[in-house]
Design a protein around this motif. Sequence first.
Motif, PDB file in Angstrom:
ATOM      1  N   GLU A 121       0.852  -1.080   0.044  1.00 54.87           N
ATOM      2  CA  GLU A 121       0.142   0.076   0.105  1.00 54.87           C
ATOM      3  C   GLU A 121       0.991   1.247   0.075  1.00 54.87           C
ATOM      4  OE1 GLU A 121      -3.222  -0.158  -0.579  1.00 54.87           O
ATOM      5  OE2 GLU A 121      -2.942  -2.145  -0.645  1.00 54.87           O
ATOM      6  N   ALA A 122       1.946   1.123   0.813  1.00 54.57           N
ATOM      7  CA  ALA A 122       3.024   2.587   0.749  1.00 54.57           C
ATOM      8  C   ALA A 122       3.375   2.648  -0.461  1.00 54.57           C
ATOM      9  CB  ALA A 122       3.986   2.296   1.795  1.00 54.57           C
ATOM     10  N   ALA A 123       3.770   1.507  -1.329  1.00 56.82           N
ATOM     11  CA  ALA A 123       4.472   1.484  -2.612  1.00 56.82           C
ATOM     12  C   ALA A 123       3.531   2.161  -3.442  1.00 56.82           C
ATOM     13  CB  ALA A 123       4.785   0.156  -3.155  1.00 56.82           C
ATOM     14  N   PHE A 124       2.419   1.882  -3.608  1.00 58.03           N
ATOM     15  CA  PHE A 124       1.200   2.178  -4.525  1.00 58.03           C
ATOM     16  C   PHE A 124       0.886   3.901  -4.304  1.00 58.03           C
ATOM     17  CE2 PHE A 124      -1.069  -1.968  -5.359  1.00 58.03           C
ATOM     18  CZ  PHE A 124       0.110  -2.240  -5.901  1.00 58.03           C
ATOM     19  N   ILE A 125       1.612   4.540  -3.250  1.00 63.43           N
ATOM     20  CA  ILE A 125       1.238   5.917  -3.239  1.00 63.43           C
ATOM     21  C   ILE A 125       2.502   6.492  -3.483  1.00 63.43           C
ATOM     22  CG2 ILE A 125      -0.699   5.805  -1.565  1.00 63.43           C
ATOM     23  CD1 ILE A 125       1.203   6.875   0.527  1.00 63.43           C
ATOM     24  N   GLY A 126       3.674   5.785  -3.712  1.00 66.38           N
ATOM     25  CA  GLY A 126       4.763   6.319  -4.201  1.00 66.38           C
ATOM     26  C   GLY A 126       5.882   6.312  -3.216  1.00 66.38           C
ATOM     27  N   CYS A 127       5.697   5.490  -1.995  1.00 64.90           N
ATOM     28  CA  CYS A 127       6.820   5.584  -1.094  1.00 64.90           C
ATOM     29  C   CYS A 127       8.028   4.422  -1.619  1.00 64.90           C
ATOM     30  CB  CYS A 127       6.297   5.003   0.362  1.00 64.90           C
ATOM     31  SG  CYS A 127       5.064   6.187   0.864  1.00 64.90           S
ATOM     32  N   ARG A 128       9.240   4.814  -0.861  1.00 64.96           N
ATOM     33  CA  ARG A 128      10.066   3.663  -1.248  1.00 64.96           C
ATOM     34  C   ARG A 128       9.835   2.701   0.120  1.00 64.96           C
ATOM     35  NH1 ARG A 128      14.334   7.222  -0.067  1.00 64.96           N
ATOM     36  NH2 ARG A 128      15.834   5.476   0.110  1.00 64.96           N
ATOM     37  N   VAL A 129       9.876   1.334  -0.182  1.00 68.69           N
ATOM     38  CA  VAL A 129       9.424   0.651   0.949  1.00 68.69           C
ATOM     39  C   VAL A 129      10.720  -0.335   1.393  1.00 68.69           C
ATOM     40  CG1 VAL A 129       7.147   0.665   0.626  1.00 68.69           C
ATOM     41  CG2 VAL A 129       8.340  -0.917  -0.590  1.00 68.69           C
ATOM     42  N   LEU A 130      10.714  -0.724   2.777  1.00 70.93           N
ATOM     43  CA  LEU A 130      11.691  -1.559   3.248  1.00 70.93           C
ATOM     44  C   LEU A 130      11.157  -2.477   4.135  1.00 70.93           C
ATOM     45  CD1 LEU A 130      14.759  -2.387   3.408  1.00 70.93           C
ATOM     46  CD2 LEU A 130      15.100  -0.449   5.088  1.00 70.93           C
ATOM     47  N   GLY A 131      11.298  -3.711   4.260  1.00 71.15           N
ATOM     48  CA  GLY A 131      10.580  -4.757   5.124  1.00 71.15           C
ATOM     49  C   GLY A 131      11.615  -5.569   5.998  1.00 71.15           C
ATOM     50  N   LEU A 132      11.091  -5.693   7.125  1.00 71.90           N
ATOM     51  CA  LEU A 132      11.895  -6.769   7.946  1.00 71.90           C
ATOM     52  C   LEU A 132      11.065  -7.706   8.619  1.00 71.90           C
ATOM     53  CD1 LEU A 132      14.588  -5.282  10.464  1.00 71.90           C
ATOM     54  CD2 LEU A 132      12.821  -6.905  11.384  1.00 71.90           C
ATOM     55  N   ASP A 133      11.381  -9.006   8.828  1.00 70.40           N
ATOM     56  CA  ASP A 133      10.914  -9.980   9.535  1.00 70.40           C
ATOM     57  C   ASP A 133      11.663 -11.056  10.232  1.00 70.40           C
ATOM     58  OD1 ASP A 133       7.407 -10.733   9.576  1.00 70.40           O
ATOM     59  OD2 ASP A 133       8.825 -12.099  10.204  1.00 70.40           O
ATOM     60  N   ILE A 134      11.454 -11.484  11.288  1.00 70.19           N
ATOM     61  CA  ILE A 134      12.440 -12.351  12.055  1.00 70.19           C
ATOM     62  C   ILE A 134      12.292 -13.693  11.694  1.00 70.19           C
ATOM     63  CG2 ILE A 134      10.802 -13.106  13.896  1.00 70.19           C
ATOM     64  CD1 ILE A 134      13.273 -12.800  15.864  1.00 70.19           C
ATOM     65  N   GLN A 135      11.148 -14.071  10.682  1.00 69.45           N
ATOM     66  CA  GLN A 135      10.793 -15.573  10.134  1.00 69.45           C
ATOM     67  C   GLN A 135      11.217 -15.203   8.721  1.00 69.45           C
ATOM     68  OE1 GLN A 135       7.227 -17.521  12.180  1.00 69.45           O
ATOM     69  NE2 GLN A 135       6.749 -15.543  12.235  1.00 69.45           N
ATOM     70  N   ARG A 136      12.055 -16.429   8.380  1.00 72.19           N
ATOM     71  CA  ARG A 136      12.514 -16.329   6.983  1.00 72.19           C
ATOM     72  C   ARG A 136      11.495 -16.724   6.066  1.00 72.19           C
ATOM     73  NH1 ARG A 136      17.083 -17.189   4.062  1.00 72.19           N
ATOM     74  NH2 ARG A 136      16.954 -18.504   2.228  1.00 72.19           N
ATOM     75  N   HIS A 137      10.538 -17.779   6.488  1.00 67.67           N
ATOM     76  CA  HIS A 137       9.497 -18.110   5.470  1.00 67.67           C
ATOM     77  C   HIS A 137       8.459 -16.858   5.296  1.00 67.67           C
ATOM     78  CE1 HIS A 137       6.849 -18.262   9.069  1.00 67.67           C
ATOM     79  NE2 HIS A 137       5.912 -18.441   8.290  1.00 67.67           N
ATOM     80  N   MET A 138       8.376 -15.833   6.234  1.00 66.21           N
ATOM     81  CA  MET A 138       7.509 -14.635   6.101  1.00 66.21           C
ATOM     82  C   MET A 138       8.337 -13.945   4.997  1.00 66.21           C
ATOM     83  SD  MET A 138       4.706 -15.147   7.742  1.00 66.21           S
ATOM     84  CE  MET A 138       3.835 -13.774   7.951  1.00 66.21           C
TER      85      MET A 138
END
Length: 345
Positions: free
Chosen positions: A213-230
Motif C-alpha cells: 500500500e505504501a509503494a502504491f502511493i509512491g513511497c520507497r519501502v523496506l521490510g523486515l521480519d524475524i521469520q525467513r518463511h514470511m
Amino acid sequence: MAKLFFLLSGENETLPAAELTAILEAENIDFQVKEKLDQVVRLEADLHSVQAVHRRSAYTMMSAIELFTCPAEEAAITETAEQTDFTDVLNAGESFEVRVRRIKEHAEMLRTIPLEAKLGKLILRSTPNAKVNLKNPNKTFIGVITSNKLVFGVKQAEIQPKTFSERRPRKKPFFHPSAMPSKLARCMVNLARARTGELLLDPFCGTGSVMIEAAFIGCRVLGLDIQRHMIVGCRINLKHFGVDAEGLVIADSRKLPFRGLSCLVTDPPYGRSASTMKSTTKQIVEGVLNSAFTLLGEGQRICIASPKTLNIVQLGADLGYRHLESHFAYVHRTLTREIAVFQKT
C-alpha cells in the motif's frame, strides 16, 4: 480555496475522517475543516486536493464541490436550491443527473427519489438548455442526507472499492491468517503522513500489506521480519503486485539495522494466529518503539497497531514519544486493534 465535501466510509467511526486530514497534511495542502457530519466532512481547500485524496485514500468514497448545505427539510431544500446559481457549474447545453444518498436513518421523512426529481426540475428551470441524462451525463449533482442536513454539490471523483478488495489477504499468492486488510494498511500509511519518495519501514512486514500500500502511493519501502518463511512469502506478494522494495531483511525488529528512515508503519504479531517467538506482545511492541526512536528524526512519525488492552499510549510516552492520535478497529470478540500514531520529539 474551494468549498468541498467528502463522503466517507462507515467502516470505522474515526479512521476515515482522520485519514482524510492526514492525507492533506502529508501533501502539504492548506485546508480548513468547516464541519464534521456523519460520514461527511465539509472543508475548504484547493481543488487539487481532490486528486491527492483519491490517489491515496482507503476510506474516502466520493468528493464534490459544495453548492449548498441546508436543513434536511423539504421547504428548506426548495428555498435554498431556488436561490442557488447552477450556471456557475453547469454550462448551457450540458447534460446532468441528480443523485441523493442517505446516511443511515437520517431524515427518514425525506424520500430520495422524489427529492432527486424535484432538484432536477429546479436545476432545469435555472439553467438554459440543460438536459437530463441518467446514463452518461456531463455533470452529476450529488446530495447527501446526514446529521439532519442535506449537503449538495457537483461530484468530482469517486473511489471504486474493488481496487482494495483485489488486494485483500486471501487474494494474495502468499496468505497468512494474521495479515492486515489492505484498506487498514493503506490508512495506517496515510496516518503516518508518508510522502512520495520517502523511505518507509515495516519491521514486521509479514505478507507485505503495508509495503504494498505504501509503494502504491509512491513511497520507497523496506521490510523486515524475524521469520525467513514470511520474508520469502512477502517477496512473492510484492512481485505479484509489481512492487520493487528497497530490501527485505531477516532480522529482529528490536535491533533495527537501518539508518535514515522517514517513517515507520507496522502491525506487530499478536492474537491467535500470529507467532510472537516466545516474547510477549508488550515486549515486542516496547522493543520496536525503543529501537525506532534512535532511527527517526525529530518530528517523524510511527503508526503502529496493537491490542487495545496493551495501553500502547503509555508505552510510547515512557519512551519519549508524543502521542498524536489513536483509533480502534474491532477484529473479533477477544481482539480490538488500537491504531496509534506517535511523533518523535
